[in-house]
Design a protein around this motif. Structure first.
Motif, PDB file in Angstrom:
ATOM      1  N   UNK A  84       0.847  -1.109  -0.255  1.00  0.00           N
ATOM      2  CA  UNK A  84      -0.127  -0.078   0.080  1.00  0.00           C
ATOM      3  C   UNK A  84       1.022   1.243  -0.162  1.00  0.00           C
ATOM      4  N   UNK A  85       1.685   1.374   1.000  1.00  0.00           N
ATOM      5  CA  UNK A  85       2.651   2.640   0.980  1.00  0.00           C
ATOM      6  C   UNK A  85       3.456   2.640  -0.486  1.00  0.00           C
ATOM      7  N   UNK A  86       3.931   1.596  -0.975  1.00  0.00           N
ATOM      8  CA  UNK A  86       4.935   1.723  -2.189  1.00  0.00           C
ATOM      9  C   UNK A  86       3.943   2.160  -3.575  1.00  0.00           C
ATOM     10  N   UNK A  87       2.682   1.815  -3.366  1.00  0.00           N
ATOM     11  CA  UNK A  87       1.719   1.958  -4.553  1.00  0.00           C
ATOM     12  C   UNK A  87       1.290   3.630  -4.147  1.00  0.00           C
ATOM     13  N   UNK A  88       1.104   3.890  -2.811  1.00  0.00           N
ATOM     14  CA  UNK A  88       0.586   5.353  -2.731  1.00  0.00           C
ATOM     15  C   UNK A  88       1.740   6.242  -2.960  1.00  0.00           C
ATOM     16  N   UNK A  89       2.866   5.912  -2.693  1.00  0.00           N
ATOM     17  CA  UNK A  89       3.998   6.856  -2.767  1.00  0.00           C
ATOM     18  C   UNK A  89       4.498   6.971  -4.194  1.00  0.00           C
ATOM     19  N   UNK A  90       4.581   5.769  -4.871  1.00  0.00           N
ATOM     20  CA  UNK A  90       5.306   5.771  -5.975  1.00  0.00           C
ATOM     21  C   UNK A  90       4.448   5.546  -7.382  1.00  0.00           C
ATOM     22  N   UNK A  91       3.414   5.017  -7.383  1.00  0.00           N
ATOM     23  CA  UNK A  91       2.698   4.440  -8.438  1.00  0.00           C
ATOM     24  C   UNK A  91       2.322   5.766  -9.480  1.00  0.00           C
ATOM     25  N   UNK A  92       1.609   6.876  -8.752  1.00  0.00           N
ATOM     26  CA  UNK A  92       1.246   8.052  -9.785  1.00  0.00           C
ATOM     27  C   UNK A  92       2.191   8.896 -10.226  1.00  0.00           C
ATOM     28  N   UNK A  93       3.478   8.821  -9.343  1.00  0.00           N
ATOM     29  CA  UNK A  93       4.767   9.599  -9.983  1.00  0.00           C
ATOM     30  C   UNK A  93       5.521   8.781 -10.950  1.00  0.00           C
ATOM     31  N   UNK A  94       5.810   7.451 -10.602  1.00  0.00           N
ATOM     32  CA  UNK A  94       6.662   6.868 -11.333  1.00  0.00           C
ATOM     33  C   UNK A  94       6.249   5.940 -12.454  1.00  0.00           C
ATOM     34  N   UNK A  95       4.753   5.525 -12.295  1.00  0.00           N
ATOM     35  CA  UNK A  95       4.264   4.521 -13.156  1.00  0.00           C
ATOM     36  C   UNK A  95       3.282   5.067 -14.056  1.00  0.00           C
ATOM     37  N   UNK A  96       2.237   5.577 -13.451  1.00  0.00           N
ATOM     38  CA  UNK A  96       1.217   6.010 -14.418  1.00  0.00           C
ATOM     39  C   UNK A  96       1.583   7.557 -14.934  1.00  0.00           C
ATOM     40  N   UNK A  97       2.385   8.297 -14.110  1.00  0.00           N
ATOM     41  CA  UNK A  97       2.605   9.798 -14.477  1.00  0.00           C
ATOM     42  C   UNK A  97       3.806   9.362 -15.596  1.00  0.00           C
ATOM     43  N   UNK A  98       4.724   8.664 -15.309  1.00  0.00           N
ATOM     44  CA  UNK A  98       5.484   8.301 -16.507  1.00  0.00           C
ATOM     45  C   UNK A  98       4.988   7.915 -17.670  1.00  0.00           C
ATOM     46  N   UNK A  99       3.872   7.099 -17.632  1.00  0.00           N
ATOM     47  CA  UNK A  99       3.328   6.422 -18.869  1.00  0.00           C
ATOM     48  C   UNK A  99       2.433   7.626 -19.452  1.00  0.00           C
ATOM     49  N   UNK A 100       1.936   8.453 -18.489  1.00  0.00           N
ATOM     50  CA  UNK A 100       1.202   9.656 -19.241  1.00  0.00           C
ATOM     51  C   UNK A 100       2.112  10.520 -19.985  1.00  0.00           C
ATOM     52  N   UNK A 101       3.210  10.925 -19.481  1.00  0.00           N
ATOM     53  CA  UNK A 101       4.195  11.704 -20.318  1.00  0.00           C
ATOM     54  C   UNK A 101       4.813  10.924 -21.481  1.00  0.00           C
ATOM     55  N   UNK A 102       4.944   9.603 -21.560  1.00  0.00           N
ATOM     56  CA  UNK A 102       5.241   8.954 -22.504  1.00  0.00           C
ATOM     57  C   UNK A 102       4.411   8.960 -23.816  1.00  0.00           C
ATOM     58  N   UNK A 103       2.982   8.946 -23.348  1.00  0.00           N
ATOM     59  CA  UNK A 103       1.971   9.113 -24.502  1.00  0.00           C
ATOM     60  C   UNK A 103       1.834  10.480 -24.795  1.00  0.00           C
ATOM     61  N   UNK A 104       1.789  11.450 -23.958  1.00  0.00           N
ATOM     62  CA  UNK A 104       1.904  12.832 -24.615  1.00  0.00           C
ATOM     63  C   UNK A 104       2.902  13.103 -25.425  1.00  0.00           C
ATOM     64  N   UNK A 105       4.243  12.668 -25.179  1.00  0.00           N
ATOM     65  CA  UNK A 105       5.281  12.934 -25.966  1.00  0.00           C
ATOM     66  C   UNK A 105       5.046  12.148 -27.385  1.00  0.00           C
ATOM     67  N   UNK A 106       4.605  11.006 -27.294  1.00  0.00           N
ATOM     68  CA  UNK A 106       4.146  10.031 -28.528  1.00  0.00           C
ATOM     69  C   UNK A 106       3.042  10.943 -29.537  1.00  0.00           C
TER      70      UNK A 106
END
Length: 111
Positions: A84-106
């Motif tokens: 829970x702590x790992x997902x709460x702290x890092x998921x939106x920043x490192x996974x979904x945020x990075x994925x959104x940035x990649x999609x926007x760049x693409x």
């Protein structure tokens, strides 16, 4: 408890939650890999899941044998808390945020 119904009532929501979390994390994380890397990415993800599927029951059995139910329950609670702590702290920043940035760049590169 001695009731199988109570065990099922506790178990079913937990399994559903794990399935939803696993699907959401895998889907979002897959956007981090390039298209030509997706096969290897899913291979690594499945390998990690399978190793955890072997280590988890072995660890649970060892804890149950050494200290009984309280140690096993404490380990489960600790692992869920850590997840829970790992997902709460890092998921939106490192996974979904990075994925959104990649999609926007693409999308910007394709436009």
């Amino acid at each position: 408890t001695q009731s199988v119904g109570v065990v099922y009532a506790c178990y079913v929501p937990m399994v559903i939650a794990l399935g939803v979390m696993n699907t959401a994390i895998t889907t979002a994380a897959s956007r981090l890999a390039q298209k030509e890397q997706l096969g290897g990415f899913y291979g690594v993800m499945e390998s990690v899941e399978n190793v955890a599927g072997m280590v988890g029951p072995a660890l649970g059995g060892l804890l149950a044998r050494v200290d009984g139910f309280p140690a096993t329950l404490a380990a489960v609670v600790c692992f869920y808390a850590a997840a829970f702590v790992l997902v709460a702290l890092f998921f939106s920043t490192h996974v979904s945020g990075a994925a959104a940035a990649e999609a926007a760049a693409g999308a910007a590169g394709g436009a």
